[in-house]
Design a protein around this motif. Sequence first.
Motif: not given
Length: 356
Positions: A114-123, A132-134, A152-163, A279-283
Amino acid sequence: MKGILTLGQFIIEKQSDFPYAKGELSRLLRDIGIAAKIVNREVNKAGLMDILGDVGTINIQGESQKKLDVFANEQFIAALKSGGECCIVASEENDEFVYIDGEVSKNAKYIVAMDPLDGSSNIDVNVAVGTIFSIYRRVSTDGKATLEDVLQKGTEQVAAGYIIYGSSTMLVYTTGKGVNGFTLDPSIGEFCLSHPKMKVPDDGVIYSINEGNYVHFPEGVKKYLKYCQVEDEQTSRPYTSRYIGSMVADVHRNMIKGGIFIYPTTSGAPNGKLRLVYECNPMAFIIEQAGGRATDGFNRILDKDVTSLHQRSAIFIGSKNMVLKIEELMQTYSSKTPDEKAEATMEKFGIVGGVD
Ligand code: AHG
Ligand code: MN
Ligand code: MN
């Protein structure tokens, strides 16, 4: 009035999509949803709290202050720990992956990146940020999980998401059967299904890139930007440029309106800036599940070999036809390895390796 469907209810309903699953993935997603609400609460009061200080500084109560990305990291790890379904967390905030120890996680089958806080400079400026999570299934069969389980390769993800913590807070996720979006209703404290079966339009008119780096871009990207700016009625050009500087927010906008988000290699960052694993694989998984496309200009993101936890990649992600167009230009005008011009520039400035 249509009844609401909460994230919790939806996850339970969808469990039958995985007839052999015993509910662990559902519980894991639930745990992430809980942590997201806690992080949302803190992000929302960021301006009110003395929380913006650097790690290590002491606030007026004598408590040590924490940056929100450190806070978010701790919250997600704590939620995954008490949930017990995850054995390893790989996070942008930790140099090494973290074992989730404890009795409940002993037989856990899942790995979370995971990227717990993406874009943190915008806070500090009240602009949308995200998480972002994978999720991967552990591949090793005995003993402690290992780095091999994480890489593991991105193709192996079983779930991914973002908030996205934006004008409203949304959780968007996929388990490989389409993408669904939930908006947090603060009055009841629940994520409610608001964007079922999300689809990214095949075409779009918005391009999103930090154009300030233009001089350092590969030739293919420069050509694409010129293409976006040329007048052509048939293809609605010139396109619109929008750049928030939080990948989650930029990609989320494109999910809804269509568009492309580009973070290419640059002469200072010959492997790109964004991280492949969290960042890249989950998105990329989410965008593909919504009918879009994600590549590094030459290869599908999800097919890339993963060799290290914080590996970087260029990314071109969004509406299928926009990504296809930039790939065509990349393959015509740029080479797979960093451009010769880029290498020469690096040499000139004495730059070695990536940037932070
Ligand atoms: P993070 O806050 O997790 O380090 O990620 C920031 C990323 C991404 O969200 C954003 O798209 C990009 O960095 C912005 O980079 P530039 O400031 O170089 O444009
Ligand atoms: Mn990020
Ligand atoms: Mn981050």
